[in-house]
Design a protein around this motif. Structure first.
Motif, PDB file in Angstrom:
ATOM      1  N   PRO A   9       0.830  -1.208   0.000  1.00  0.00           N
ATOM      2  CA  PRO A   9       0.000   0.000   0.000  1.00  0.00           C
ATOM      3  C   PRO A   9       0.863   1.256   0.000  1.00  0.00           C
ATOM      4  O   PRO A   9       1.991   1.260   0.491  1.00  0.00           O
ATOM      5  CB  PRO A   9      -0.793  -0.115   1.297  1.00  0.00           C
ATOM      6  N   ILE A 124      -4.634  -4.653   4.773  1.00  0.00           N
ATOM      7  CA  ILE A 124      -3.901  -3.785   3.846  1.00  0.00           C
ATOM      8  C   ILE A 124      -2.427  -3.699   4.229  1.00  0.00           C
ATOM      9  O   ILE A 124      -1.530  -3.849   3.387  1.00  0.00           O
ATOM     10  CB  ILE A 124      -4.541  -2.386   3.828  1.00  0.00           C
ATOM     11  N   GLU A 188      -7.090   1.170  -5.085  1.00  0.00           N
ATOM     12  CA  GLU A 188      -5.873   0.793  -4.367  1.00  0.00           C
ATOM     13  C   GLU A 188      -6.169  -0.158  -3.214  1.00  0.00           C
ATOM     14  O   GLU A 188      -5.410  -1.105  -2.973  1.00  0.00           O
ATOM     15  CB  GLU A 188      -5.157   2.033  -3.828  1.00  0.00           C
ATOM     16  N   VAL A 189      -7.258   0.074  -2.516  1.00  0.00           N
ATOM     17  CA  VAL A 189      -7.592  -0.761  -1.357  1.00  0.00           C
ATOM     18  C   VAL A 189      -7.920  -2.193  -1.782  1.00  0.00           C
ATOM     19  O   VAL A 189      -7.434  -3.164  -1.199  1.00  0.00           O
ATOM     20  CB  VAL A 189      -8.785  -0.161  -0.582  1.00  0.00           C
TER      21      VAL A 189
END
Length: 403
Positions: A9, A124, A188-189
């Motif tokens: 991340p 994440i 993105e998550v």
């Protein structure tokens, strides 16, 4: 094609997660900041106040495990957004609560919403490489420390001028604003970044691991120590030590500020040592046990302090010990589970581990009503020693376990 590791991340996403944890602790801890006023207005005993604190964990604990399972199977982005919305609205509604029953119901809703934060965040952050995982988890540790720090100072300011009800409304509405930057992070998550995902550990395999249960016992015992001070330190300072609301807020705020700095320093130093070639397992396990020892010593010393300067010194020592613990608890769980199973491991570890939040406040309230605050400090120290022993014996090394 072989299995590939997920994409790490971005730093901004990690800190956005940390902000959610800070808001999480601002909102859940608001009841302890307002405790002297709520207790007086609603005519609550220490046990009654303990029930209100405990109610949050009645839903929070099962939701952690459920959220961990959902985070490994579905959209982390949607799950996190739903949870934040629920707890923010419940927090704001507490400012309108007209009875103890309504207050307890809203605390139950808060627990339901807040239960998603750590499993989603850990899912994440587990994508971060080993040498940087401690620093990535600073976002969780700083959120745990800075949330109560900000909540105590801001809450103390609002309490002294406007009362406890406006404080909850302001805190809840502020948390809703977090959803604005989160809304644009879905790609993105939820983007795993793996051509062929690594295998996920089955629930049957997970619950058979002694390392999981050793980590869970540690989580129960360390969390009890942290939650004990979050829930009871403001009341102890006001009722026993005689501080007014403003001084209580400043002293409690100092505890949280040093806790945040301690957690940050420990994460940076430990990651740097690992980057230089030191064994990650040895570094993190030694640091965890050292922090438990420091925090336990301070908890034992606090009720016997005779002067304000000595009280502040021991609170600083306690915050130095407690500061790195949340970071280390989640880093250890993520490391043992691996990125594909981090959601369910951390969800189960933290879910069972937070039983301390269900049992602890009521237990402490009963002790305080029956014998005063000093025995409650002593019992907390004994529980923390138990957790350290379980971890030392049950987790020989912090390294990924095959699915």
């Amino acid at each position: 094609m072989g299995a590939t590791r997920p994409i790490a991340p971005s730093r901004s996403l990690i800190w956005l997660i940390g902000l959610s944890i800070a808001l999480n602790y601002i909102d859940r801890g608001a009841v302890s900041v307002a405790a002297p006023l709520i207790q007086s207005e609603l005519k609550l005993s220490a046990t009654g106040y303990g029930v209100i604190v405990s109610a949050f964990y009645w839903t929070y604990v099962p939701c952690l495990a459920l959220a961990g399972w959902l985070a490994d199977r579905g959209s982390v982005h949607r799950l996190m957004a739903a949870g934040v919305a629920v707890w923010a609205l419940a927090t704001a509604a507490i400012g309108l609560a007209g009875s103890v029953t309504v207050l307890i119901i809203l605390r139950l809703m808060m627990g339901l919403g807040e239960g998603v934060a750590f499993p989603c965040g850990s899912k994440i952050i587990a994508r971060t490489p080993e040498a940087g995982r401690g620093r990535a988890n600073i976002s969780l540790g700083l959120g745990i420390a800075l949330g109560p720090f900000i909540g105590t100072l801001a809450g103390g300011f609002i309490l002294a001028r406007y009362g406890w009800r406006p404080m909850f409304i302001v805190f809840g509405l502020a948390t809703l604003l977090w959803l604005v930057p989160w809304a644009g992070r879905r790609s993105e998550v939820d983007q795993p970044g793996a051509a062929q995902p690594l295998p996920t550990m089955s629930w049957l395999r997970l619950v058979q691991l002694p390392q999981l249960w050793a980590m869970t016992v540690l989580h129960i015992c360390a969390s009890h120590g942290i939650y004990f001070l979050i829930a009871w330190l403001p009341l102890w300072l006001v009722r026993v030590r005689g501080f007014d609301i403003t001084d209580m807020a400043l002293i409690t705020g100092l505890f949280y500020l040093v806790q945040a700095v301690s957690g940050w320093v420990a994460a940076v130093v430990s990651d740097r040592m690992i980057t230089q070639g030191r064994d990650a397992s040895t570094i993190r396990k030694t640091l965890l046990l050292l922090c438990m020892a420091i925090a336990t010593t301070a908890v034992l010393a606090l009720p016997g302090t005779a002067s304000t300067p000595l009280l502040i010194i021991w609170l600083v020592v306690a915050s130095i010990g407690f500061g790195p613990l949340p970071n280390l608890l989640f880093t250890a769980g993520q490391t043992l589970a691996g990125p594909e199973s981090a959601g369910r491991w951390v969800g189960l570890q933290a879910g069972v581990g937070n039983l301390s939040g269900v049992i602890g406040p009521v237990m402490v309230g009963m002790i305080v009503d029956a014998a005063g605050y000093a025995p409650a400090f002593w019992a907390t120290a004994a529980i923390m020693v138990t957790g350290a022993i379980a971890f030392a014996a049950g987790v020989p090394r912090l390294k990924p376990i095959a699915a």
